[in-house]
Design a protein around this motif. Structure first.
Motif, PDB file in Angstrom:
ATOM      1  N   GLY A   1       0.799  -1.219   0.000  1.00  0.00           N
ATOM      2  CA  GLY A   1       0.000   0.000   0.000  1.00  0.00           C
ATOM      3  C   GLY A   1       0.835   1.274   0.000  1.00  0.00           C
ATOM      4  O   GLY A   1       0.448   2.286  -0.593  1.00  0.00           O
ATOM      5  N   LYS A   2       1.992   1.242   0.653  1.00  0.00           N
ATOM      6  CA  LYS A   2       2.852   2.425   0.698  1.00  0.00           C
ATOM      7  C   LYS A   2       3.362   2.761  -0.703  1.00  0.00           C
ATOM      8  O   LYS A   2       3.322   3.920  -1.122  1.00  0.00           O
ATOM      9  CB  LYS A   2       4.016   2.205   1.667  1.00  0.00           C
TER      10      LYS A   2
ATOM     11  N   LYS B   1       2.011   1.897  -3.499  1.00  0.00           N
ATOM     12  CA  LYS B   1       0.841   2.301  -4.279  1.00  0.00           C
ATOM     13  C   LYS B   1       0.550   3.783  -4.061  1.00  0.00           C
ATOM     14  O   LYS B   1       0.308   4.534  -5.013  1.00  0.00           O
ATOM     15  CB  LYS B   1      -0.358   1.433  -3.868  1.00  0.00           C
ATOM     16  N   ASP B   2       0.596   4.219  -2.823  1.00  0.00           N
ATOM     17  CA  ASP B   2       0.354   5.627  -2.502  1.00  0.00           C
ATOM     18  C   ASP B   2       1.429   6.530  -3.103  1.00  0.00           C
ATOM     19  O   ASP B   2       1.127   7.618  -3.606  1.00  0.00           O
ATOM     20  CB  ASP B   2       0.282   5.832  -0.986  1.00  0.00           C
TER      21      ASP B   2
ATOM     22  N   LYS C   1       0.785   6.872  -6.871  1.00  0.00           N
ATOM     23  CA  LYS C   1      -0.348   7.777  -7.124  1.00  0.00           C
ATOM     24  C   LYS C   1       0.061   9.233  -6.916  1.00  0.00           C
ATOM     25  O   LYS C   1      -0.321  10.111  -7.682  1.00  0.00           O
ATOM     26  CB  LYS C   1      -1.531   7.429  -6.214  1.00  0.00           C
ATOM     27  N   GLU C   2       0.850   9.491  -5.877  1.00  0.00           N
ATOM     28  CA  GLU C   2       1.294  10.857  -5.606  1.00  0.00           C
ATOM     29  C   GLU C   2       2.190  11.379  -6.738  1.00  0.00           C
ATOM     30  O   GLU C   2       2.085  12.533  -7.136  1.00  0.00           O
ATOM     31  CB  GLU C   2       2.030  10.921  -4.261  1.00  0.00           C
TER      32      GLU C   2
END
Length: 172
Positions: free
Chosen positions: A145-146, A148-149, A152-153
């Motif tokens: 998840g990290k 992935k974030d 996206k950023e």
């Protein structure tokens, strides 16, 4: 959980900036995919670069592909022809997906490969339309998840369009 994050870049320059930023964030060359129309023209594509293949896809050299160093850094970059669809430049895991069975049908070549990579069908169709319109599809394969974030950023920071994500299909 493994996931992929996708976006559309409108120009090669925007795609290059995104890829450089992803590289600086620690993503490896083989975790990033790019798919863009090959705008060199079919004459150049078929004759000068020797990349037309009966099976529909083959890897060519980076030289002459019309992409800069950041896209050239990606794993497995090369030119490919999708029967009935046209010439593309691809890099990363998407190159392998396009070289598979999904390329066998003209109508499902790009869409089939994108679905095979875990993109929902409706989004795959939207991305296919955007790519055919001259845009560039970028994707990043993430392990958690990290990551992935972070991906996206990076996409948001560079004003990418159609940012989305999905779980990757697990290999059997």
């Amino acid at each position: 959980m493994k996931a992929s994050v996708y976006c559309i870049a409108k120009t090669v320059e925007q795609a290059e900036a995104i890829v450089l930023d992803l590289k600086q964030q620690g993503f490896s060359a083989d975790a990033i995919s790019a798919l863009l129309p090959d705008k060199r023209g079919t004459k150049d594509f078929a004759h000068e670069h020797n990349t037309k293949a009966p099976e529909g896809a083959t890897t060519g050299g980076v030289a002459g592909l019309g992409v800069g160093a950041a896209l050239g850094w990606l794993a497995g970059i090369g030119a490919l022809a999708i029967p009935g669809v046209g010439p593309f430049i691809a890099a990363g895991p998407i190159m392998a997906a396009l070289g598979g069975a999904a390329v066998g049908t003209a109508a499902g070549g790009v869409i089939g490969a994108l679905i095979g990579m875990g993109i929902p069908e409706i989004e795959a169709k939207r991305y296919d339309d955007k790519i055919r319109g001259g845009n560039i599809l970028l994707s990043v394969h993430t392990d958690d998840g990290k990551q992935k974030d972070i991906a996206k950023e990076v996409f948001k920071r560079h004003h990418a369009d159609d940012i989305s994500s999905g779980s990757e299909a697990s290999a059997k």
